[in-house]
Write an enzyme that holds these catalytic residues in place. Structure first.
Site, PDB file in Angstrom:
ATOM      1  N   CYS A   5       1.257  -1.314  -0.269  1.00  0.00           N
ATOM      2  CA  CYS A   5      -0.086   0.417   0.242  1.00  0.00           C
ATOM      3  C   CYS A   5       1.083   0.984  -0.197  1.00  0.00           C
ATOM      4  CB  CYS A   5      -0.520   0.075   0.994  1.00  0.00           C
ATOM      5  SG  CYS A   5      -2.129   0.895   1.476  1.00  0.00           S
ATOM      6  N   TRP A  11      -8.108  -6.978   4.627  1.00  0.00           N
ATOM      7  CA  TRP A  11      -7.455  -7.360   5.387  1.00  0.00           C
ATOM      8  C   TRP A  11      -6.809  -8.165   6.174  1.00  0.00           C
ATOM      9  CZ3 TRP A  11      -3.451  -5.650   2.018  1.00  0.00           C
ATOM     10  CH2 TRP A  11      -3.613  -4.935   1.063  1.00  0.00           C
ATOM     11  N   VAL A  28     -12.187  -0.843   4.703  1.00  0.00           N
ATOM     12  CA  VAL A  28     -11.273  -1.142   6.196  1.00  0.00           C
ATOM     13  C   VAL A  28     -10.499  -0.845   5.370  1.00  0.00           C
ATOM     14  CG1 VAL A  28     -10.461  -2.664   8.041  1.00  0.00           C
ATOM     15  CG2 VAL A  28     -12.804  -2.350   7.556  1.00  0.00           C
ATOM     16  N   SER A  79      -5.060   8.327   5.704  1.00  0.00           N
ATOM     17  CA  SER A  79      -3.787   8.115   6.019  1.00  0.00           C
ATOM     18  C   SER A  79      -3.355  10.186   5.987  1.00  0.00           C
ATOM     19  CB  SER A  79      -3.183   7.975   4.570  1.00  0.00           C
ATOM     20  OG  SER A  79      -3.346   8.490   3.467  1.00  0.00           O
ATOM     21  N   TYR A 126      -4.475   4.730 -10.963  1.00  0.00           N
ATOM     22  CA  TYR A 126      -5.490   3.400 -10.280  1.00  0.00           C
ATOM     23  C   TYR A 126      -7.436   3.184 -11.791  1.00  0.00           C
ATOM     24  CZ  TYR A 126      -3.858   1.427  -6.354  1.00  0.00           C
ATOM     25  OH  TYR A 126      -2.743   0.943  -5.385  1.00  0.00           O
TER      26      TYR A 126
END
Length: 302
Positions: free
Chosen positions: A39, A72, A104, A122, A168
């Site tokens: 990631c 995850w 998530v 983030s 993406y």
């Protein structure tokens, strides 16, 4: 876990504040990051922690490299969850909010004291690490100088939207014209960054900032994944003289070099998206000489 569009992408948006204005204070040993090695957002967090000397004050662990329909998970490859013994990262979200339904993601910041997720946003996590942990940080690098914060925010937002997310969107486009437009827009932004990096060692001259860390996480993935897997293939990063030299210059810094596992990143991308790579075969190449001298500091005007 599929994204549920009717709810916000980030439902946990707690902020850490040293002035006591939130329940979360900057304290050593209190917080834990759940990260994913493939990631780019997790990659940014790991490098920022290292640059600030916070990696011993805030613990980190990795989820399994590949994510299935259950989301995850913690499996033998990266080890069990060392904090709560959860089987899935979604368990942390449900423990924090039993009614949780939604996305998530990694990175996820966990508070040991109150046993809950603080945030999975983030961008805000990075800002809090830089601005709220200065009394705990063992390194004095200023990744977010106050006098240029608005400029950093603006550039980081463009890097995220026009380069990171754009790859993406191109890769998962199902329409030829839409795909072509997205790829050309992506490379127009890369051309702008190429020109900008011809004028200074880093994105903001001689200052390493959080924008550089964010761009690095994308550049580290571009030629080994985005270029071929996501068909972002007008050019490679190694075809941009300034961007490629800049990437090698960053790689020469210990925080970037030691926390960048290119083979693991490549394996994650080529194994994560079966619709794009049904065979699951991971390419052997490309061969990239990250150790070649960049000569960035010797350039005129840098």
């Amino acid at each position: 876990m599929p994204r549920i569009e009717s709810v916000p992408l980030h439902q946990f948006v707690g902020r850490i504040r040293k002035d006591g204005s939130t329940p979360f204070a900057p304290e050593p040993g209190r917080y834990h990051f759940y990260l994913a090695i493939g990631c780019p957002y997790s990659h940014v967090i790991a490098i920022v922690l290292n640059l600030l000397g916070l990696d011993s004050a805030i613990s980190q662990s990795l989820v399994d490299d590949l994510r299935d329909a259950r989301g995850w998970a913690f499996r033998p490859l990266r080890g069990p969850d060392p904090i709560n013994g959860f089987a899935f990262l979604s368990d942390a979200y449900m423990a924090s909010r039993p009614s949780f339904v939604g996305h998530v993601s990694c990175p996820t910041l966990w508070d040991r004291r109150t046993a809950q997720v603080v945030s999975n946003d983030s961008h805000e996590i990075v800002v809090d690490l830089i601005t709220q942990f200065d009394e705990i940080a063992t390194e004095t690098v200023d990744l977010y100088p106050e006098n240029i914060r608005a400029d950093i925010d603006a550039l980081s937002s463009r890097i995220l939207d026009e380069v990171g997310i754009a790859t993406y969107l191109a890769g998962f486009s199902n329409d030829q014209a839409d795909y072509a437009g997205k790829v050309h827009a992506l490379f127009a932004t890369l051309d702008e960054l190429e020109e900008r990096l011809g004028k200074g060692r880093f994105l903001f001259g001689d200052r390493l900032t959080e924008s550089d860390v964010r761009l690095w996480a994308i550049l580290a993935r571009f030629d080994i994944a985005y270029h071929s897997l996501f068909r972002a293939n007008l050019r490679r990063i190694i075809d941009f003289p300034n961007l490629w030299a800049y990437a090698r210059d960053l790689y020469a810094l210990p925080a970037f070099r030691t926390l960048s596992d290119f083979e693991a990143i490549k394996a994650v991308y080529w194994g994560m998206f079966p619709t794009l790579n049904p065979s699951g075969i991971v390419p052997v190449g490309p061969l990239l000489n990250w150790h070649a001298p960049s000569d960035r500091t010797a350039k005129a005007g840098i």
